[in-house]
Design a protein around this motif. Sequence first.
Motif, PDB file in Angstrom:
ATOM      1  N   ASP A  30      45.515  31.865  52.107  1.00  0.00           N
ATOM      2  CA  ASP A  30      45.856  31.446  51.012  1.00  0.00           C
ATOM      3  C   ASP A  30      45.663  31.556  49.617  1.00  0.00           C
ATOM      4  N   GLU A  31      44.793  32.180  49.128  1.00  0.00           N
ATOM      5  CA  GLU A  31      45.431  32.563  47.956  1.00  0.00           C
ATOM      6  C   GLU A  31      46.496  33.220  47.568  1.00  0.00           C
ATOM      7  N   VAL A  32      46.868  33.965  48.508  1.00  0.00           N
ATOM      8  CA  VAL A  32      48.187  34.696  48.543  1.00  0.00           C
ATOM      9  C   VAL A  32      49.319  33.674  48.453  1.00  0.00           C
ATOM     10  N   ILE A  33      49.207  32.458  48.841  1.00  0.00           N
ATOM     11  CA  ILE A  33      50.327  31.448  49.112  1.00  0.00           C
ATOM     12  C   ILE A  33      50.067  30.372  47.644  1.00  0.00           C
ATOM     13  N   ALA A  83      55.410  40.444  42.749  1.00  0.00           N
ATOM     14  CA  ALA A  83      54.036  40.610  41.830  1.00  0.00           C
ATOM     15  C   ALA A  83      52.929  40.001  43.300  1.00  0.00           C
ATOM     16  N   THR A  84      53.276  39.001  43.596  1.00  0.00           N
ATOM     17  CA  THR A  84      51.967  38.791  44.914  1.00  0.00           C
ATOM     18  C   THR A  84      52.185  39.558  45.668  1.00  0.00           C
ATOM     19  N   GLY A 142      44.816  44.541  46.549  1.00  0.00           N
ATOM     20  CA  GLY A 142      43.590  44.373  47.115  1.00  0.00           C
ATOM     21  C   GLY A 142      43.266  43.328  46.552  1.00  0.00           C
ATOM     22  N   ALA A 143      43.898  42.490  45.746  1.00  0.00           N
ATOM     23  CA  ALA A 143      43.254  41.701  44.581  1.00  0.00           C
ATOM     24  C   ALA A 143      43.459  39.946  45.134  1.00  0.00           C
ATOM     25  N   ARG A 194      39.828  37.007  39.403  1.00  0.00           N
ATOM     26  CA  ARG A 194      40.809  36.961  40.371  1.00  0.00           C
ATOM     27  C   ARG A 194      42.324  36.545  39.774  1.00  0.00           C
ATOM     28  N   ALA A 195      42.829  35.886  38.254  1.00  0.00           N
ATOM     29  CA  ALA A 195      43.644  35.877  37.812  1.00  0.00           C
ATOM     30  C   ALA A 195      43.625  37.204  36.905  1.00  0.00           C
TER      31      ALA A 195
END
Lengths: 202, 202
Positions: free
Chosen positions: A159-162, A191-192, A199-200, B187-188
């Motif tokens: 979800d965070e990646v999206i 960038a994503t 691993g972010a 995280r950002a």
Amino acid sequence: MNEVTGAPGTSRPGGRTARVREAVLRAAGDAFADKGIGGVDLGEVARRAGVGKTTVYRRWGTVPGLVADMLAEMAESSLPRARTGDLDADLAALASLILATLTDARQGPLFKAVIAAAASDAQTAAALHRFYRVRIDEWSPCVDEAVARGDLPAGTDADEVIRALSAPLYYRFLVSGDPLDEAAAARAAAATAAAARAGAYT
Amino acid sequence: MNEVTGAPGTSRPGGRTARVREAVLRAAGDAFADKGIGGVDLGEVARRAGVGKTTVYRRWGTVPGLVADMLAEMAESSLPRARTGDLDADLAALASLILATLTDARQGPLFKAVIAAAASDAQTAAALHRFYRVRIDEWSPCVDEAVARGDLPAGTDADEVIRALSAPLYYRFLVSGDPLDEAAAARAAAATAAAARAGAYT
């Protein structure tokens, strides 16, 4: 009369109720895109849709009620996710889809109007959040598949990646006013993917 | 009377004109945060500020004119950038600053109101873009210094890095409604640093 069953007044797809909903939601979207949500009332939507005012008031009640149903319909009918088998290609496809939506002559102003209205109306904000929840649920398997293929670290939060992919495009659209173009979309995707591989988002 | 020169009606800092401006901009910010920008007129701002209505009309003319001056003042008086000598620490400081602003009981609703108004008013949008231009110019040297130290690839677009850091926090604030907390800020910052090190912003 319903085309399939011959029964009057049913609400099945293709019936009169469905046709009224479609006409009203289309008219509402056009009106909101033209004038912003604060500038539109249900009477105008009924007029534009060629539908009786009482029908619109009875079914949707208020403008935020109508916005919520419009967002629900947009979530139901939005395009399915990409399935290229490649993370970079999947993310690029999503970035292009978001770009196309935000720069579309009708959808762009419509999203801007809805997001602006959500800033001061809790019902609209909740409907907007549900819309993005559906979109995230549609696209997050692209990320889970990349984890399964070993292309992203285990434990990556799909979800965070999206969200991370979407954010720079919405930021330009709503906040900074920087160009919203193919280069911005490609950069958001790249960038994503890079941050996810590092691993972010675990 | 001006405290420094003794001259009446001058506009130098500390003079009567500056005090009126400060009172009016503070009252305007409070009113906008309370009611949204569409719900406020210049008469109410004058009343809240304890200033004559004609003074406010003569100096600011319209609500968008007042919003533009408020944003200019916010840009002038906003905090200077971090100078830790470390990219991760600098980006973490900026993410924390944005988080603190967007979650502040007064600043959060105020930014939301201004961004919502910018969706339908070109003058407000232009003022908002100038505000972020100033913020980016303040913080982008953090990125240029990291390039100079060899911590980021040559040719990294510093403005893009600052935007990329800001975007996920504004996205949660305006669009998705996901939690806006220290974890999101950290995280950002981490994701932006990882993508920048991978060359995503060259």
